[in-house]
Write an enzyme that holds these catalytic residues in place. Structure first.
Site, PDB file in Angstrom:
ATOM      1  N   ARG A 244       0.805  -1.228   0.000  1.00  0.00           N
ATOM      2  CA  ARG A 244       0.000   0.000   0.000  1.00  0.00           C
ATOM      3  C   ARG A 244       0.833   1.271   0.000  1.00  0.00           C
ATOM      4  O   ARG A 244       0.346   2.349  -0.310  1.00  0.00           O
ATOM      5  CB  ARG A 244      -0.968  -0.002   1.186  1.00  0.00           C
TER       6      ARG A 244
ATOM      7  N   CYS B 273       4.599  -5.230  -8.252  1.00  0.00           N
ATOM      8  CA  CYS B 273       3.247  -5.161  -7.692  1.00  0.00           C
ATOM      9  C   CYS B 273       2.649  -3.755  -7.836  1.00  0.00           C
ATOM     10  O   CYS B 273       2.495  -3.245  -8.936  1.00  0.00           O
ATOM     11  CB  CYS B 273       3.292  -5.627  -6.234  1.00  0.00           C
TER      12      CYS B 273
ATOM     13  N   TYR C 269       0.770  -5.623 -10.551  1.00  0.00           N
ATOM     14  CA  TYR C 269      -0.403  -6.300  -9.988  1.00  0.00           C
ATOM     15  C   TYR C 269      -1.587  -5.932 -10.872  1.00  0.00           C
ATOM     16  O   TYR C 269      -1.736  -4.756 -11.250  1.00  0.00           O
ATOM     17  CB  TYR C 269      -0.633  -5.860  -8.543  1.00  0.00           C
TER      18      TYR C 269
END
Length: 388
Positions: A284, A313, A333
């Site tokens: 995140r 990602c 991702y």
């Protein structure tokens, strides 16, 4: 072409999260074949892992980590096909040390003079197998009485990252020692690392993915790279919180707290010109790091100088915001596809999820299962090789 070296890992439920995944993926990145097995389980099944860290109490804390997928059946292990044995720590060794099949396998490696590398509580298994007598050995400090009772010559792990080799036996005390642990294992496997004198910058942030921070960080250190991990508004010695992202039956990944990740340099002091490559973990953290102009300037400087950039990602959110993906073939991702496409990147489907791609000086991967390819492709760009 010579057959690649093969390593067997003996694992079990609540093995320490880093202590299973870092050596598993690092050794693959170095070109070895690695099989992970667990008594009573088959290839494709998973074991639970444990996150052990120090949070101010008298002993380590424990949280649930990632689910780790096994690659072979324990009952079908062909001892002769492996060149070395790796034993991670955590709580799994407590019960694995009671399994006679596990102990007999360890004894076979010892009697055949094949390398055995064991870390943390893994030495409980070695002690139970009776192979520590007169061997210089370290372990997690609480395991000292067992090592001594088994006839081992105790080596104090000071600092906790210390590792020791005695003949074909490599022992370490805890996951901070992985770089040295892997270096010493490579040495007993007669490996030669060339082109390891590199300096790499890693852009970190709170709630970056746990594996995506530590696996490349320690794998690169094991090669001899100097890796400076930095985070905006933080200094060397400060920590970042990490997140464990995994698939557990919901429509998207779950999130659990990960280890604390210690930074090694001060963000305000780093200069892109001092580094050979940039690594951007996912999780995140990239959501908010992509809003930081100093972060974006650093990425642009690496891109302008055509220095390797390796991003995985959600890390590509930062690359997209920095405007360095235009005309580049890129994966990420899958949920980040819109960022890649809208910033002018040419989307490459990550099928399987472990697939990585190199386009010029850019390496991109989709998620932490891709680390072996991710690091291996960065090694190619940096001219680093591991030979046996």
């Amino acid at each position: 072409m010579a057959k690649p070296k093969s390593v067997l890992m003996i694992v079990g439920d609540y093995v320490e999260d880093y202590e299973v995944m870092v050596p598993f993926q690092a050794l693959q990145a170095f070109g070895l074949k690695v099989d992970a097995v667990c008594p009573g389980k088959k290839a494709g099944e998973t074991i639970a892992t444990a996150i052990h860290d120090f949070l101010g109490h008298q002993t380590y804390s424990e949280f649930k980590g990632h689910n780790f997928a096994l690659t072979a059946d324990f009952k079908d292990v062909d001892f002769d096909s492996y060149d070395a044995l790796v034993v991670p720590g955590g709580r799994a060794p407590e019960y694995l040390s009671l399994d006679e099949d596990v102990l007999n396998l360890v004894k076979k490696f010892e009697s055949s003079h094949k390398p055995i590398a064991s870390i943390c509580h893994g030495q409980l298994i070695l002690a139970a197998a009776g192979i520590l007598k007169d061997k210089q050995c370290t372990a997690y400090p609480a395991v000292k009485p067992v090592v001594v009772a088994a006839g081992g010559i105790w080596k104090d792990p000071s600092p906790i990252s210390a590792c020791f080799t005695d003949g074909k036996l490599v022992t370490g005390a805890a996951w901070p020692g992985h770089p040295e642990f892997l270096k010493q294992l490579l040495k007993v496997l007669s490996a030669t690392v060339q082109g390891g004198e590199k300096k790499v910058l890693m852009l970190c942030g709170d709630y970056m993915e746990d594996y995506e921070a530590m696996v490349p960080f320690q794998t690169m250190q094991a090669l001899g790279y100097q890796v400076d991990a930095v985070c905006p508004d933080k200094k060397a010695g400060d920590t970042c919180a990490t997140a464990v992202h995994d698939f557990e039956g919901a429509q998207t990944y779950s999130e659990k707290p990960g280890h604390k990740f210690a930074l090694t340099a001060t963000f305000s002091e780093v200069k892109a010109k001092d580094y050979d490559a940039l690594v951007v973990p996912g999780g995140r953290a990239p959501e908010y790091l992509s809003l930081n102009e100093k972060v974006l300037d650093i990425v642009r400087e690496f891109d302008n100088e055509k220095k390797p950039i390796a991003s995985i990602c959600h890390g590509q959110q930062i690359l997209a915001a920095a405007g360095v993906l235009k005309g580049k073939k890129c994966t990420a991702y899958p949920a980040v596809k819109s960022h890649v496409v809208s910033s002018g990147g040419q989307w490459l489907e990550p099928d399987p999820i472990s697939k990585c791609f190199t386009d010029g000086h850019l390496v991109t991967g989709a998620a932490w299962p891709a680390h072996p390819e991710f690091v291996a492709q960065l090694m190619v760009l940096l001219g680093t090789t591991v030979t046996f």
